[in-house]
Structure formats: structure tokens, C-alpha cells
Design a protein around this motif. Sequence first.
Motif, PDB file in Angstrom:
ATOM      1  N   GLY A 346     -46.658 -37.468  28.776  1.00 47.39           N
ATOM      2  CA  GLY A 346     -45.930 -38.135  29.858  1.00 47.39           C
ATOM      3  C   GLY A 346     -46.459 -37.817  31.239  1.00 47.39           C
ATOM      4  O   GLY A 346     -46.004 -38.406  32.227  1.00 47.39           O
ATOM      5  N   SER A 347     -47.420 -36.885  31.343  1.00 41.59           N
ATOM      6  CA  SER A 347     -48.000 -36.567  32.652  1.00 41.59           C
ATOM      7  C   SER A 347     -48.725 -37.785  33.213  1.00 41.59           C
ATOM      8  O   SER A 347     -49.470 -38.462  32.508  1.00 41.59           O
ATOM      9  CB  SER A 347     -48.985 -35.398  32.536  1.00 41.59           C
ATOM     10  N   LEU A 348     -48.496 -38.040  34.487  1.00 41.24           N
ATOM     11  CA  LEU A 348     -49.078 -39.199  35.157  1.00 41.24           C
ATOM     12  C   LEU A 348     -50.328 -38.789  35.918  1.00 41.24           C
ATOM     13  O   LEU A 348     -50.316 -37.792  36.648  1.00 41.24           O
ATOM     14  CB  LEU A 348     -48.052 -39.798  36.127  1.00 41.24           C
ATOM     15  N   VAL A 349     -51.406 -39.546  35.728  1.00 42.53           N
ATOM     16  CA  VAL A 349     -52.642 -39.305  36.462  1.00 42.53           C
ATOM     17  C   VAL A 349     -52.995 -40.554  37.257  1.00 42.53           C
ATOM     18  O   VAL A 349     -53.167 -41.634  36.684  1.00 42.53           O
ATOM     19  CB  VAL A 349     -53.819 -38.957  35.517  1.00 42.53           C
ATOM     20  N   VAL A 350     -53.071 -40.413  38.570  1.00 47.53           N
ATOM     21  CA  VAL A 350     -53.459 -41.517  39.446  1.00 47.53           C
ATOM     22  C   VAL A 350     -54.972 -41.486  39.615  1.00 47.53           C
ATOM     23  O   VAL A 350     -55.526 -40.508  40.137  1.00 47.53           O
ATOM     24  CB  VAL A 350     -52.759 -41.418  40.817  1.00 47.53           C
TER      25      VAL A 350
END
Length: 445
Positions: A346-350
Motif C-alpha cells: 500500500g506504500s505510495l511512490v510518486v
Amino acid sequence: MGRGGGLVESARARVRWAAVHGVVRFFAQRGIKLGDPQAKLIADPATRADPGVVYQEIRERGPLVKGRVAYLTVDHGLIFDLLRSDDFRTVVVGGNLPGPLKVIERHTRSGALHPLAPPSLLSVEPPSHTRYRKLVSSVFTARAVNTMRDDVQRVADTLLDELVASGATTVDIVPAYCAKLPVAVISDILGVPESEQKRVLEFGELAAPSLDVGLTWPQFREVETGLQGFDAWLSDHIAELRKNPGDDLMSQLISASEDGVFLNDRELRATAGLVLAAGFETTVNLLGSGIDLLVRHPDQLARLQNDPSLWSTAVDEMLRLESPVQMTARVARKDLELAGKHLEPGSLVVCVLAGGNRDPKVFENPDRFDVGRANAGKHLSFSGGRHFCLGAALARAESEVALRTLFDRFPHLTTVGTGTRRDTRVLHGYSSLPVSLGEPATVDA
């Protein structure tokens, strides 16, 4: 809808804005004061005007930087690999909100399609994505794109003839040319009659900030108006093409099937809407930025005028330096290590595409505009992997023809003032760019 129903819908919209954008905006504004780079990208006006400063700040802090709610990267190699990794999936609007806000978003959303909500190609993964993309690719072929170059040339010539006939010496080139050309071309592709093209452009302009987070309430209302209007218009357009199909690609998509399975109405609207919007949004932005770059670098324009074979490379260099899409994001599917950091599911990476496009490890003197740059085509502006932009070839062809034709016709064109950038974070381009056309070149009969 009666007055009571209208008030209820307005209240639902206000609650949804608060859950999806208002809370994000509130914390982003606090984060700006703490120097958080992600907060600056979301809500800082100075960063919107010149995001390169923050991109460099991220680069100096390492290949993967932790923001308040997401990781950020401007590392070209990391972005390249991440966009192709099966360990990550695309973002769904509202999907990364905290539990209570996610529930509010789900129960207050409108029925209109959103570019970051299924069944949009931008927000689905295999097997659905594979089926949708295969069907679109079956009609949106390289051969079909190649045959469109003559159409692009015809539209460009017509629009410039109209500018000459008007007698105008100073025009805002964005609405007069940069927007009209790609809308006309993509409308031909999707069977949109000329009488409807202005409406499609208006819907696109209203909905353009839909890819951003942390919208203001007025921006959110405009986006919702644009998405709902576009969705309703698409329903009518597809129904008309079902009754009276043409030889356009949209009619072909309606009748296309994979093992006897056709796209349903909602899938068709999502696919057609994305192709239609993306088909002109990227090119409008690229044309405006390209004109500005060439005017500010007359030595590079002279190179193109002396050697037209460089135009293809020049367009890639414009895509690299002024990425029409500045960033995208991915979500980790599982526990994993990335650039020395542990990411939980669920970690978001932009992925800051525009920052990766100026990575000095890949591009020598990355801030320099060089229409002959040997590796300009290594830019990340069309994303990558299974979500690589379907319209990349068309955008390149349109931009090359449109810019070459413009500067062939008006070789002394100059900008007037600085122009106005779009009030968007993900999409990057000019909303207004006044130019002085100068004396037009003589066109052979």
C-alpha cells in the motif's frame, strides 16, 4: 432535479471534496512550512510556477525520498524500472485515503467516470487492462497513425490560412492553434462532428485538474462539472455511433471484440473518454511549450530550419525538458525493498517523470535545450511498461507536423510577454501564450 435534490447533491459534493482534497490540502499547507517536498508539489504556488527547484531538492536527498504520505523519486533508472515492475500497481482515486475517508469517498462519489477510477486504462491492471488495451490497440495501430499525418498537415495548413486571412498580427497561439489542431485530429479519429469539437475542448479544460490531489473547492466543482458533462456527452455520442457507425476508429472500437467479448457501455465511455482527453491534452501542452522553447532558443530553431531531419529529435527533446505529464504514481503490492528503503503493502511512490527527464546521470547538461541530443528519446514522458501511452506515436507526429508547419509559415514568430501556465500540477503547459506572428513566409501556389 428539485431544489431539495440539488442541495443534497451539493452537500454530497462538499463532503467528497473534504475527504479527497480538503484534508490533503490542509495537511499539505502545513507541510510546506516544514519544507516537505511532496507538500510543495501539492499546494505551493511557487512550486507550481517552477517545480524544477523542488525536483532538484528531491534529487539531492537521494534516489527515494520519504514525504509525509508518499515516497518520491526523480531518479531516471528507478522510475524506469518501477513503471515496469509487477510489484507495483496503478493508483485508484481515493484508494490511498485513510479508512474513514475512503468510506466517505465511496459513498459520496458521483456517477461520472473518472480517469483514475476503473474501468479507465489508467487505473486497472491485468487481466482487465490487458483486454482493454488489446482492443484499443487493434484499431489504434501504427499503420492507422501513419495515415493520419496527412490529416494533421491539412488541419495545420487550414488553421494557419485562417490566421493569415484574419489579418491579425498578435494572437494567443494556444486557443488559436495549439488547442484547435489536436482536438480536430482526435475528433476525426473518434468520429466527433466538427459542430461538437468546441464542447469536447471545454469539457477537457474543465476536467484537466482531475489528475491532481489537494484541489481547492472551486477547482473541484469545475472538475466535477467537466467530468459529468463529458460522461453524458460520451453516452450520447456512442449511442449515435452504434446507430450510424462510420469509418472512424471509435466505430471500429464499438464493434471490436476479444474472443467474442465486447466492451460494455461503461468500458467504452471510459476508454473513449481517456483516448479523447489524452489525445489532445498532451499535445496541446507540448505545442505551447515547444513554441516557447524555440522562440527562447533561436539558435536551435535555426538548426531545425537548416536541417529539418532534426524535427523528430527536437520533439523528443521538448518532451524531455517540458514534460506534458509531470508525474505519475504507483502503489506497492507487497513488502519489498526499493533503493535501500523498506516499503509496506500500500506504500505510495510518486514517480516524478519531469525530474527523471533531467537526471544528469542520463542526460548530459540536462537543463540545456538541444534539438540534436542523441539520447533525447530516453525521456519518460509517456510513462512505461504496460501503461506506456497508447497515443505516443500520434502525439509525436502531430507535434512535429504542427510545429514545423507553424515556423515554416511564420519564421519570425516571437512571444509577447511570458504567457500563463496552466493551474495544474500533473499536467504541464500553457493556458495562454500571446505571440507576434511576424511577416509570413511566401507559400508556393
